[in-house]
Enzyme design. Structure first.
Site, mmCIF file in Angstrom:
data_model
loop_
_atom_site.group_PDB
_atom_site.id
_atom_site.type_symbol
_atom_site.label_atom_id
_atom_site.label_comp_id
_atom_site.label_asym_id
_atom_site.label_seq_id
_atom_site.Cartn_x
_atom_site.Cartn_y
_atom_site.Cartn_z
ATOM 1 C CG ASP A 44 -2.115 0.952 1.038
ATOM 2 O OD1 ASP A 44 -2.370 1.371 -0.107
ATOM 3 O OD2 ASP A 44 -2.742 1.304 2.044
ATOM 4 C CE LYS B 62 -2.828 5.004 0.850
ATOM 5 N NZ LYS B 62 -4.257 5.037 0.891
ATOM 6 C CG ASN C 107 -0.486 4.534 3.690
ATOM 7 O OD1 ASN C 107 -1.269 5.205 4.360
ATOM 8 N ND2 ASN C 107 -0.858 3.490 2.991
ATOM 9 C CG ASP D 15 -2.765 2.232 6.400
ATOM 10 O OD1 ASP D 15 -3.182 1.175 6.917
ATOM 11 O OD2 ASP D 15 -3.425 2.908 5.604
ATOM 12 C CB THR E 186 -3.394 3.655 -3.605
ATOM 13 O OG1 THR E 186 -3.533 3.499 -2.204
ATOM 14 C CG2 THR E 186 -3.846 5.013 -4.028
HETATM 15 N N1 LIG Z 1 1.219 7.566 13.765
HETATM 16 C C1 LIG Z 1 0.662 8.619 13.186
HETATM 17 N N2 LIG Z 1 1.133 9.857 13.402
HETATM 18 C C2 LIG Z 1 0.573 10.927 12.797
HETATM 19 N N3 LIG Z 1 -0.482 10.855 11.962
HETATM 20 C C3 LIG Z 1 -1.004 9.655 11.711
HETATM 21 C C4 LIG Z 1 -0.470 8.471 12.305
HETATM 22 N N4 LIG Z 1 -1.176 7.420 11.860
HETATM 23 C C5 LIG Z 1 -2.115 7.915 11.022
HETATM 24 N N5 LIG Z 1 -2.018 9.258 10.926
HETATM 25 C C6 LIG Z 1 -2.859 10.149 10.109
HETATM 26 O O1 LIG Z 1 -4.150 9.571 9.959
HETATM 27 C C7 LIG Z 1 -4.405 9.216 8.578
HETATM 28 C C8 LIG Z 1 -5.201 7.937 8.511
HETATM 29 O O2 LIG Z 1 -4.476 6.887 9.139
HETATM 30 P P1 LIG Z 1 -4.349 5.429 8.565
HETATM 31 O O3 LIG Z 1 -3.906 5.528 7.122
HETATM 32 O O4 LIG Z 1 -3.501 4.606 9.437
HETATM 33 O O5 LIG Z 1 -5.836 4.961 8.657
HETATM 34 P P2 LIG Z 1 -6.495 3.785 7.858
HETATM 35 O O6 LIG Z 1 -7.897 3.619 8.318
HETATM 36 O O7 LIG Z 1 -5.625 2.581 7.971
HETATM 37 O O8 LIG Z 1 -6.424 4.412 6.419
HETATM 38 P P3 LIG Z 1 -6.579 3.833 4.986
HETATM 39 O O9 LIG Z 1 -7.879 4.377 4.536
HETATM 40 O O10 LIG Z 1 -5.426 4.418 4.218
HETATM 41 O O11 LIG Z 1 -6.522 2.352 5.106
HETATM 42 C C9 LIG Z 1 -2.999 9.128 7.956
HETATM 43 O O12 LIG Z 1 -3.040 9.321 6.572
HETATM 44 C C10 LIG Z 1 -2.261 10.242 8.709
HETATM 45 O O13 LIG Z 1 -2.544 11.513 8.185
#
Ligand SMILES: Nc1ncnc2c1ncn2[C@@H]1O[C@H](COP(=O)(O)OP(=O)(O)OP(=O)(O)O)[C@@H](O)[C@H]1O
Length: 528
Positions: free
Chosen positions: A290, A292, A295, A308, A334
């Site tokens: 994944d 991009k 992430n 992620d 993506t």
């Molecule tokens: N450890 C972190 N520190 C700072 N910001 C974070 C962190 N983890 C996530 N984020 C913010 O939150 C957003 C969403 O987190 P994440 O991608 O882990 O969620 P997800 O539900 O797994 O998303 P996706 O839809 O990509 O699967 C990230 O793109 C980032 O902007």
């Protein structure tokens, strides 16, 4: 000419709104049109399944990269569509108890929220519903995540497990497909972290339990200088909480959008850190899948923090489709970064990450993803994007150096077996030209070319180096605004509150048993 089959029917979008549509099926794929206009068009490679509802024989759902719900006037019409789907060998026919409405034809428009200053709040989870009544069938029974042979054993949990009450919500920082992400303060020692909150119901309904378990296990077991670390996981009756390093620099994507594109030395520096993290994952037969810019987060010093792992796949020993060993066929990732073999739906291995390394370098240098580039800045529709990926010809602007172009072309070779292995990629001359010394980089001894603008007090706050004291003093010293300066105001201006629980969020006691492992504290969680 291929035979085409036309069906007039009603489509229901995710807001429950009914719309008249014509569904055209042929060996080429499926077209969904409204009058003269085509709403979407999916080549057959992208069509996974037809979902039928046991509860409602007049409705069905087509799964491609997204899901599309349809209603018809009669069960006979659904039967005809099913027969046609089978005749054209489009994919699997799956019988679900009930179809979820998660139609993706219309884009969701985000409401504009009034600006609001972050204001720390208590993590309130008192609105949780009781367990839902037990159901007869147990759809989770087969959702077991087996730890593959090469995978390290997660370290045993520290004795001190956490609860929501141990954290205070400081700011909202992001939202993923499954939940909310917050900046939080651990109240006992004033250390700041990122907290990801997911609803168990959504994880079950969207069949993400295996992915989530893989993500949790990877975060528990694997530690790398350029990967985000997990400190705690815990849960309530309806929610799961992951406490991780707070990447104060925000998304690399955010910085890329601000400047348009990165100079080569910066792009190659970030790329090299990602290569090291991937090389480490591949050693343990984990494929990230994944890549991009969203992430790739940045820490206080401007180093990459890979995050992620929701799509990561463990136990993939094959380098490419050609080699022996376990590989995977799931269609995920993506769209812009999908490799040709993923789009074609054939088994794939570690080489999908090598492909994405090429796509990432392209986007960092050019400011657009490789197959969206050259469209006058306009969006390429998905079917066209997949056609371009399958054709596999990348066009470069003249600003991309010969060495960068060569690395991108090698990584994005159409045939997976023609791509270099992650570890061999490190010998490419582009890294030498841009002064990457791998032995130093793996020890975090190379300074990033771009220094982050981050307040000193904030660095102490996220590294757990603040002296404990009354909370009012902490917020005189560490300003929430400074902590979230690199995050999208769309999120940070929202009040930091958990989305309220509804009775529909309830899970059954049986379902809840599958979440038992999400109670863990890292052995290093309280290290200073
Ligand atoms: N450890 C972190 N520190 C700072 N910001 C974070 C962190 N983890 C996530 N984020 C913010 O939150 C957003 C969403 O987190 P994440 O991608 O882990 O969620 P997800 O539900 O797994 O998303 P996706 O839809 O990509 O699967 C990230 O793109 C980032 O902007």
């Amino acid at each position: 000419m291929d035979e085409t089959y036309k069906f007039q029917l009603t489509k229901v979008n995710k807001y429950g709104k009914k719309q008249t549509r014509t569904l055209i099926m042929s060996k080429q794929g499926i077209v969904n049109s409204a009058g003269m206009s085509t709403k979407w068009e999916k080549p057959r490679e992208l069509v996974h399944a037809l979902h039928l509802s046991k509860a409602d024989p007049k409705s069905f759902m087509i799964s491609t990269f997204d899901n599309y719900n349809f209603e018809t006037d009669s069960a006979e019409q659904v039967q005809q569509i099913t027969e046609t789907f089978k005749l054209l060998k489009m994919g699997e026919v799956i019988y679900d108890d009930e179809l979820k409405i998660n139609d993706d034809e219309d884009n969701v428009v985000q409401p504009q929220l009034p600006p609001q200053k972050p204001n720390p709040t208590k993590l309130d989870v008192n609105d949780e519903p009781e367990y839902a009544p037990a159901t007869q069938s147990n759809p989770l029974a087969s959702f077991r995540f087996e730890r593959p042979p090469k995978f390290p054993q997660p370290p045993p949990s520290h004795d001190k497990l956490m609860k929501p009450q141990n954290f205070e919500l400081v700011a909202s920082i992001g939202r993923g497909s499954f939940g909310q992400v917050f900046l939080v303060r651990r109240v006992d020692d004033n250390r700041f972290f990122a907290m990801k909150v997911l609803k168990k119901r959504a994880v079950i309904d969207r069949k993400q339990l295996v992915h989530l378990r893989a993500e949790h296990t990877i975060l528990q077991s694997m530690k790398h200088p350029y990967m985000v670390k997990l400190y705690h996981s815990f849960q309530t009756r309806t929610r799961l909480f992951f406490i991780m390093d707070f990447a104060i620099g925000g998304e690399m994507f955010h910085h890329l959008k601000k400047v348009g594109h990165f100079p080569e030395n910066l792009a190659v520096f970030y790329l090299a850190e990602v290569v090291l993290a991937f090389e480490y994952l591949h050693e343990f037969d984990v494929v990230f899948r994944d890549t991009k810019p969203e992430n790739l987060l940045l820490d206080a010093y401007g180093h990459v923090m890979l995050t992620d792992f929701g799509l990561a796949k463990c136990g993939v020993s094959a380098d490419s489709t050609q080699s022996s060993g376990l590989s995977t066929t799931t269609f995920c990732g993506t769209p812009d970064y999908l490799s040709a073999e993923v789009v074609a739906g054939v088994p794939h291995g570690k080489s999908v990450d090598v492909w994405s390394i090429g796509a990432l370098l392209f986007e960092m240098l050019v400011g657009q993803a490789p197959f969206s580039y050259g469209n006058g800045g306009g969006q390429v529709n998905r079917a066209e994007l997949y056609r371009r990926i399958l054709r596999g010809v990348v066009t470069f602007p003249p600003t991309v150096s010969d060495e960068a172009r060569d690395l991108i072309q090698k990584c994005m070779a159409r045939r997976p077996k023609d791509r270099p292995l992650m570890k061999d990629l490190k010998n490419h001359p582009l890294f030498k030209t841009n002064k990457i010394v791998w032995e130093k980089m793996v020890k975090r001894e190379l300074a990033p070319p771009h220094k982050m603008k981050v307040d000193e007090a904030c660095i102490k706050a996220i590294e757990g180096k603040l002296v404990n004291g009354p909370v009012d003093n902490i917020y005189k010293y560490v300003l929430p605004d400074n902590l979230v300066a690199h995050f999208d105001p769309r999120f940070t201006q929202e009040p930091p509150t958990l989305a309220a629980s509804t009775p529909q969020d309830g899970v059954t006691a049986d379902e809840d048993r599958h979440f038992r492992e999400f109670n863990w504290t890292a052995p290093y969680a309280f290290d200073k």
